[in-house]
Structure formats: structure tokens, C-alpha cells
Write an enzyme that holds these catalytic residues in place. Sequence first.
Site, PDB file in Angstrom:
ATOM      1  N   LYS A   1       1.271   4.096   7.340  1.00 45.61           N
ATOM      2  CA  LYS A   1       0.517   4.959   6.435  1.00 45.61           C
ATOM      3  C   LYS A   1       0.972   6.416   6.580  1.00 45.61           C
ATOM      4  O   LYS A   1       1.631   6.786   7.552  1.00 45.61           O
ATOM      5  CB  LYS A   1      -0.987   4.878   6.749  1.00 45.61           C
TER       6      LYS A   1
ATOM      7  N   SER B   1       0.807  -1.219   0.000  1.00 43.46           N
ATOM      8  CA  SER B   1       0.000   0.000   0.000  1.00 43.46           C
ATOM      9  C   SER B   1       0.842   1.272   0.000  1.00 43.46           C
ATOM     10  O   SER B   1       0.327   2.352  -0.270  1.00 43.46           O
ATOM     11  CB  SER B   1      -0.946   0.020   1.210  1.00 43.46           C
TER      12      SER B   1
END
Length: 226
Positions: A185, A147
Site C-alpha cells: 500500500k 488494490s
Amino acid sequence: MLTRKQLELLELIDTCMKRDGVPPSFDEMKDALNLRSKSGIHRLITALEERGFIRRLAHRARAIEVLRMPENVEPRVVPRVIEGGAQGRAAPAGGRVVHAMELPVMGRIAAGTPIEAISEVSHMMAVPGAMLSGQGQHYALEVRGDSMIEAGINDGDIVVIREQTTADNGDIVVALVEGQEATLKRFRRMRGMIALEAANPAYETRILRDDQVQVQGRLVGLIRSY
């Protein structure tokens, strides 16, 4: 491997057993771990029992037995210079002196769907001292998932993290979601909420309340093997 909350609870139970001869009550556990409800304690205890760290004794109130403690758990390891050369420095061929630090690798972090937070040391590894940013504790994590691929972070990379509980917009952080899941993230605060952004269009941005996200560190370096 244990999450941070599971490890905190196990250590709390072990300390109370050694000091008082009985484990803490569920209310005491909830307050000590700063959880909102006792249902979270039930989940943690069940997880510890399933992993073989504790045993609940039937038909007895507050009856918990600690069977074992994790081996080699060092969540607060101070990086140290790897000794080598005349003055504790590693000197590679060619005569250029390179400072190296040995950091704990705290298992794996998800760059994709969040996985359980890791607080158990997997192994130690040397990283260049220049990679460590500022003061404070540092640790490393192995990346699992894609990701963050557009930020140059690939599956299998080792990320170097500086422990901190705050972040600026745009920082890539280790975020603990609802005390259970850890993910890598990009952090953004927006309209009273926190956005955890992926660097891959295949993954959606997660929008969470402030109290659902705990920053556990900021990315300061990356190591890749070929």
C-alpha cells in the site's frame, strides 16, 4: 509458508532446544519476539503445530518438539550478479552489456485484503541491476489483488522491494499489520496515525496506530509478464 514471526519463533525454539535441551518459556518467547502478550505466542505456536513444524507433548510443561525446519529459507539473501560473459555480465544479442541480479522471490503479497506475511523463499529470479535502488538487501514478491491498479501495479506483477523499516509519505511499501498480515500500500503518516492507502477507489484506506504497522520495505521496481 511461514510468517516472519512464526519463523522467528521456530528458530528460537530450535536454538534453545539444541543449546539447553528445553524450549524457552512463554515469557521468554514473548520478550524475544517483542510481543505484548502471551496470547500472540499461543497463536504462533498453534500455527506452527498446524503446519507440522512442531508438536506439543501432552501433560508436560514446556514440552515442545521441533519436527522439521522450513526448507530453503533465506530471508536475508544478498543479491549477486548472475555470471555470464567474460566478466560476470550477461551480454544479450546486439552487444549491449546488461547487468542482472538474482533475487529471492518471497512468495506473494496482497494488493487487496491483507494476507499472511511471507518469509519463505519461493524461487529465485533475475532482475536488471539498474532496478535496484541504493544500498541494502532487496527481494521480490508476486502481487495478488488489484488494490494498487491505479498505481500501475496489476495482479500477477512482480514487485522489487528494498528492505527498510522507514518510509516517507507517498512511498509504496510492504507493510506488516499487527505482526500477522502483509500488504502492499501507499504509506502516509497523519495526526499520529498511519494511513495505508489503496490505489483503487473500491478499497478503503486503513487508518492504524503507529505500533500496529511495521514497514518492511519500499517498492523500487516492477516486472510484468505478458
